[in-house]
Design an enzyme around this catalytic site. Structure first.
Site, PDB file in Angstrom:
ATOM      1  N   TYR A 244       0.804  -1.213   0.000  1.00  0.00           N
ATOM      2  CA  TYR A 244       0.000   0.000   0.000  1.00  0.00           C
ATOM      3  C   TYR A 244       0.844   1.273   0.000  1.00  0.00           C
ATOM      4  O   TYR A 244       0.398   2.314  -0.464  1.00  0.00           O
ATOM      5  CB  TYR A 244      -0.927   0.016   1.222  1.00  0.00           C
ATOM      6  CG  TYR A 244      -2.278  -0.623   0.980  1.00  0.00           C
ATOM      7  CD1 TYR A 244      -2.525  -1.405  -0.148  1.00  0.00           C
ATOM      8  CD2 TYR A 244      -3.317  -0.445   1.876  1.00  0.00           C
ATOM      9  CE1 TYR A 244      -3.759  -1.986  -0.356  1.00  0.00           C
ATOM     10  CE2 TYR A 244      -4.557  -1.018   1.678  1.00  0.00           C
ATOM     11  CZ  TYR A 244      -4.778  -1.790   0.556  1.00  0.00           C
ATOM     12  OH  TYR A 244      -6.004  -2.356   0.346  1.00  0.00           O
TER      13      TYR A 244
ATOM     14  N   CYS B 165      -3.551  -1.187   9.317  1.00  0.00           N
ATOM     15  CA  CYS B 165      -2.553  -0.793   8.324  1.00  0.00           C
ATOM     16  C   CYS B 165      -2.285   0.691   8.527  1.00  0.00           C
ATOM     17  O   CYS B 165      -3.213   1.500   8.436  1.00  0.00           O
ATOM     18  CB  CYS B 165      -3.089  -1.052   6.914  1.00  0.00           C
ATOM     19  SG  CYS B 165      -2.063  -0.372   5.594  1.00  0.00           S
ATOM     20  N   ASN B 166      -1.044   1.043   8.822  1.00  0.00           N
ATOM     21  CA  ASN B 166      -0.714   2.449   9.076  1.00  0.00           C
ATOM     22  C   ASN B 166      -0.970   3.321   7.850  1.00  0.00           C
ATOM     23  O   ASN B 166      -1.516   4.421   7.948  1.00  0.00           O
ATOM     24  CB  ASN B 166       0.745   2.581   9.512  1.00  0.00           C
ATOM     25  CG  ASN B 166       0.993   1.986  10.880  1.00  0.00           C
ATOM     26  OD1 ASN B 166       1.115   0.776  11.025  1.00  0.00           O
ATOM     27  ND2 ASN B 166       1.053   2.819  11.888  1.00  0.00           N
TER      28      ASN B 166
ATOM     29  N   CYS C 244       4.585   0.104  10.738  1.00  0.00           N
ATOM     30  CA  CYS C 244       3.847  -0.688   9.751  1.00  0.00           C
ATOM     31  C   CYS C 244       3.489  -1.990  10.441  1.00  0.00           C
ATOM     32  O   CYS C 244       4.354  -2.595  11.101  1.00  0.00           O
ATOM     33  CB  CYS C 244       4.706  -0.944   8.512  1.00  0.00           C
ATOM     34  SG  CYS C 244       3.988  -2.144   7.359  1.00  0.00           S
ATOM     35  N   THR C 245       2.252  -2.434  10.321  1.00  0.00           N
ATOM     36  CA  THR C 245       1.828  -3.640  11.045  1.00  0.00           C
ATOM     37  C   THR C 245       2.535  -4.897  10.553  1.00  0.00           C
ATOM     38  O   THR C 245       2.515  -5.928  11.231  1.00  0.00           O
ATOM     39  CB  THR C 245       0.302  -3.829  10.961  1.00  0.00           C
ATOM     40  OG1 THR C 245      -0.106  -3.844   9.582  1.00  0.00           O
ATOM     41  CG2 THR C 245      -0.421  -2.711  11.693  1.00  0.00           C
TER      42      THR C 245
END
Length: 259
Positions: free
Chosen positions: A41, A73-74, A183-184
């Protein structure tokens, strides 16, 4: 009464958040939706990212009759939450990089943020730094390669420690003492990251804080004794056998392509 919780991410990173929520709130109906067809992303245009996420999440919420959505999601959280909250009547929880606790924890007043290039550049991130880490030196590190390494690890492909050391060299050579995993995907590599960076750098992520927020937004009389449901949905044509096996090991009883 059990509740239906939909967790969304671009790939497997959100599993780190899902794991924290499941630990805090067992016995719920968990559905994990990952848009791996558009991964990573951090390299998508903002309008494209928002449009695609809403088009996936809104019908899934209706199909599942979900009680809450977690955008794990960051990159997506900084952009998609307003659009989702406009079209959904249920709570939507996002992810915020752990800048505030990192600034409070740092003894040297020198912290780092490791995130996707998109999150590193975004004004939202810089506003967090100004607001919560004004007395700290903050170094920013952007990487899409680490996202793909986390994806590979979940697919059963060993992580190259040599490659990781090269990617992390700028962090290892700095004098910071706290690194925010923004970020996950990155908590999935926590063991490897700690090995590459040594013990002098504390690693922080937002997983526990998100789980607490989900608990706050659900009814206080939540039943945690029921049989848990854990299902996954992906957007590519297929996924690897290695990823399917790892998802099964994590307790997923259903893994299907988005219909």
């Amino acid at each position: 009464m059990s509740h239906t919780i939909l967790v969304f991410d671009s790939g497997v990173g959100g599993l780190s958040v899902l794991q924290e929520i499941r630990q805090l709130l067992p016995g719920q109906h968990y559905h994990y939706l990952f848009d791996n067809a558009r991964l990573p992303y951090g390299e998508l245009g903002e309008a494209e990212l928002i449009r695609g996420c809403v088009a996936l999440i809104e019908p899934m919420v209706k199909q599942l009759n979900a009680d809450i959505v977690v955008i794990a999601c960051n990159t997506a959280s900084t952009l998609v939450l307003p659009a989702l909250r406009q079209c959904l009547s249920i709570p939507v929880v996002g992810v915020v990089p752990a800048i505030k606790p990192a600034a409070q924890l740092s003894q040297r007043h020198h912290i780092g943020l490791l995130a996707t290039p998109g999150t590193v550049k975004r004004e939202y991130t810089h506003e967090l730094i100004r607001k919560f880490a004004g007395d700290c030196r903050v170094e920013l590190f952007g990487s899409s390669e680490l996202v793909m390494l986390a994806e590979q690890k979940m697919a059963g492909i060993p992580v190259s420690q040599l490659q990781l050391q090269k990617l992390l060299a700028p962090i290892a050579e700095s004098a910071l003492d706290v690194l925010v995993l923004g970020c996950t995907h990155f908590p999935m590599l926590k063991t490897e990251l700690a090995q590459a960076l040594g013990h002098g750098i504390a690693l922080l992520d937002s997983g526990e804080a998100i789980a607490r927020r989900v608990k706050e937004l659900l009814p206080a009389d939540l039943d945690t004794t029921k049989q848990e449901t854990v299902a996954a949905y992906y957007t590519t044509a297929t996924i690897s056998d290695g990823l399917k096996q790892n998802l099964q090991q994590l307790g997923f009883t259903s893994v299907n392509k988005v219909s």
